[in-house]
Design an enzyme around this catalytic site. Sequence first.
Site, PDB file in Angstrom:
ATOM      1  N   GLY A   1       0.845  -1.201   0.000  1.00 35.88           N
ATOM      2  CA  GLY A   1       0.000   0.000   0.000  1.00 35.88           C
ATOM      3  C   GLY A   1       0.874   1.243   0.000  1.00 35.88           C
TER       4      GLY A   1
ATOM      5  N   ARG B   1       0.910  -5.008  -5.373  1.00 35.04           N
ATOM      6  CA  ARG B   1       1.107  -6.203  -4.543  1.00 35.04           C
ATOM      7  C   ARG B   1       1.285  -7.376  -5.509  1.00 35.04           C
ATOM      8  NH1 ARG B   1      -0.282  -4.355   0.580  1.00 35.04           N
ATOM      9  NH2 ARG B   1      -2.022  -2.902   0.669  1.00 35.04           N
TER      10      ARG B   1
ATOM     11  N   ASP C   1       6.035  -5.125   5.980  1.00 40.74           N
ATOM     12  CA  ASP C   1       6.825  -6.336   6.244  1.00 40.74           C
ATOM     13  C   ASP C   1       6.753  -7.361   5.112  1.00 40.74           C
ATOM     14  OD1 ASP C   1       4.274  -6.950   6.892  1.00 40.74           O
ATOM     15  OD2 ASP C   1       4.681  -7.599   8.945  1.00 40.74           O
TER      16      ASP C   1
ATOM     17  N   THR D   1       4.516   2.519   5.387  1.00 38.96           N
ATOM     18  CA  THR D   1       3.114   2.087   5.484  1.00 38.96           C
ATOM     19  C   THR D   1       2.427   2.955   6.526  1.00 38.96           C
ATOM     20  OG1 THR D   1       1.617   0.359   6.317  1.00 38.96           O
ATOM     21  CG2 THR D   1       3.881   0.200   7.035  1.00 38.96           C
TER      22      THR D   1
ATOM     23  N   ASP E   1       0.255   1.982   8.504  1.00 39.26           N
ATOM     24  CA  ASP E   1      -0.222   1.159   9.627  1.00 39.26           C
ATOM     25  C   ASP E   1       0.655   1.191  10.886  1.00 39.26           C
ATOM     26  OD1 ASP E   1      -2.182   0.404   7.839  1.00 39.26           O
ATOM     27  OD2 ASP E   1      -1.200  -1.469   7.306  1.00 39.26           O
TER      28      ASP E   1
ATOM     29  N   ARG F   1      -4.888  -2.597   8.889  1.00 42.95           N
ATOM     30  CA  ARG F   1      -4.784  -4.029   8.582  1.00 42.95           C
ATOM     31  C   ARG F   1      -5.060  -4.830   9.857  1.00 42.95           C
ATOM     32  NH1 ARG F   1      -2.850  -6.644   4.023  1.00 42.95           N
ATOM     33  NH2 ARG F   1      -2.121  -4.685   3.201  1.00 42.95           N
TER      34      ARG F   1
HETATM   35  O1  F6P Z   1      -1.103  -1.543   4.534  1.00 45.35           O
HETATM   36  C1  F6P Z   1      -1.712  -0.333   4.273  1.00 45.35           C
HETATM   37  C2  F6P Z   1      -3.169  -0.518   4.058  1.00 45.35           C
HETATM   38  O2  F6P Z   1      -3.713   0.739   3.731  1.00 45.35           O
HETATM   39  C3  F6P Z   1      -3.935  -1.170   5.213  1.00 45.35           C
HETATM   40  O3  F6P Z   1      -4.221  -0.243   6.224  1.00 45.35           O
HETATM   41  C4  F6P Z   1      -5.128  -1.710   4.499  1.00 45.35           C
HETATM   42  O4  F6P Z   1      -5.675  -2.801   5.198  1.00 45.35           O
HETATM   43  C5  F6P Z   1      -4.571  -2.149   3.189  1.00 45.35           C
HETATM   44  O5  F6P Z   1      -3.407  -1.384   2.968  1.00 45.35           O
HETATM   45  C6  F6P Z   1      -5.475  -1.978   2.015  1.00 45.35           C
HETATM   46  O6  F6P Z   1      -4.847  -2.512   0.904  1.00 45.35           O
HETATM   47  P1  F6P Z   1      -5.318  -2.377  -0.605  1.00 45.35           P
HETATM   48  O7  F6P Z   1      -4.777  -1.090  -1.144  1.00 45.35           O
HETATM   49  O8  F6P Z   1      -4.681  -3.538  -1.283  1.00 45.35           O
HETATM   50  O9  F6P Z   1      -6.810  -2.401  -0.594  1.00 45.35           O
END
Ligand code: F6P
Length: 318
Positions: free
Chosen positions: A12, A73, A104, A126, A128, A172
Site C-alpha cells: 500500500g 502487490r 513487512d 506504510t 499502519d 490491517r
Molecule cells: O497496509 C496499508 C493498508 O492501507 C492497510 O491499512 C489496508 O488494510 C490495506 O493497505 C489496504 O490494501 P489495498 O490497497 O490492497 O486495498
Amino acid sequence: MVKKVAVLTSGGDAPGMNAAVRAVVRTGLAHGLEMYAVYDGYKGLYEGKIERMYRKSVAEKLNRGGTFIGTARLPEFVHPEIRQVCVENLQEYGIDALVTIGGDGTYRGAYELEKMGVFTVGIPGTIDNDVAGTDYTIGFDTALTTIVEAIDKLRDTSSSHRRCSIVEVMGRHCGALAIWAGIAVGAEVVICEETGYDEAKVIQTIQDAARVKKHAIVIVSENFIDIKHLEKVLNDFTPFEARTTILGYVQRGGCPSPRDRVLASMMGAKAVECLVNNISGVCMCSVNEKIVAIPFEEALKMKKNQVEEKYKVFEELW
Ligand code: F6P
C-alpha cells in the site's frame, strides 16, 4: 563495492514514500552511484520496468503524497521462479543493490532477494505503523493527522444531532492508528485486535457518555468486528443514534507531514550509506529518534509496534 542501485516502493502506498525515493536517489548520486527506479514494486521488477534516475527525476516530489514510481502487490513473488526473473532483470542493467520501501511483506521479499545474491536494504513505508523493529513507519504520522482532522469534523455534526459516530480506520491487523487517534480526539471507545471487543462494556461506556455528553465517538480498526452490527447495537441499547463512517483510502492520501518527510529523508539517506559501506540485508528502523540498521532476519522475528501502553493511557483518560 556497490555501483548501481535501484529503488522501488511496494504494498500500500504511504505519504512520504516520494520523500524516501528522493533521498535514496539524491544520496546515491552524491556518492557517485548510478541510480535507478523500478516502477510498480516487485510486479514492475518482474516485468522489467526499470529506469535510470537523475537529480531532476526526483525534483518536485518531496511534498507529494502517493508514490510517483507506483506500487503494487505481487503475491506470486513467493515463487522462486518469479524471483529469479526479477534477479535477471536487475542483472541486465548491472544493478547490484535494491532499496525496497514498504511494509513487512516488502521486507520478506527483499530478504529472499538478498538470499539470492542481490544486496538489499528495506525502508518501512506504510500508514499502519506495524513494521517490527521501528518505532515509526513513513506515512503513519500523516495518516493519523488525516484521521484526527476527519473525526474533529464528525464531532461537529454528531454533537449537533446527539449522535454516536462510529469511525472505521485502517491498520490491517494493527491498532496503532485507532489507539493513537482515540487518544488524540478523546474518543469514548477504541476497538481493535489489541483492545479486544467486549460488547457489554462498549454499550455501558456509551450509555455513561450519554448522561454527560451530547455525542460519542467510537473508533474501530478495520478487519476486526462487524461494524454494522455494532451500529445496530448502539442504536438499540443507547440513547444515541449511531452513524458509521468508513474513512477508507482517504487515509492513505495527502501531502506527507513534515515529520514523515524528515523520517523518510533520514531513512533514505541512511539506506544508501549502508550500501556504500557494504552493509546489506538490513532494514532502517527509527529507535528512540535515531535511525539504525537492523538485519531483516532479526527484524522479521521482532514483536510489532507495542500499543498496550498507549491503550492504558487512553482508558485512564476517559
Ligand atoms: O497496509 C496499508 C493498508 O492501507 C492497510 O491499512 C489496508 O488494510 C490495506 O493497505 C489496504 O490494501 P489495498 O490497497 O490492497 O486495498
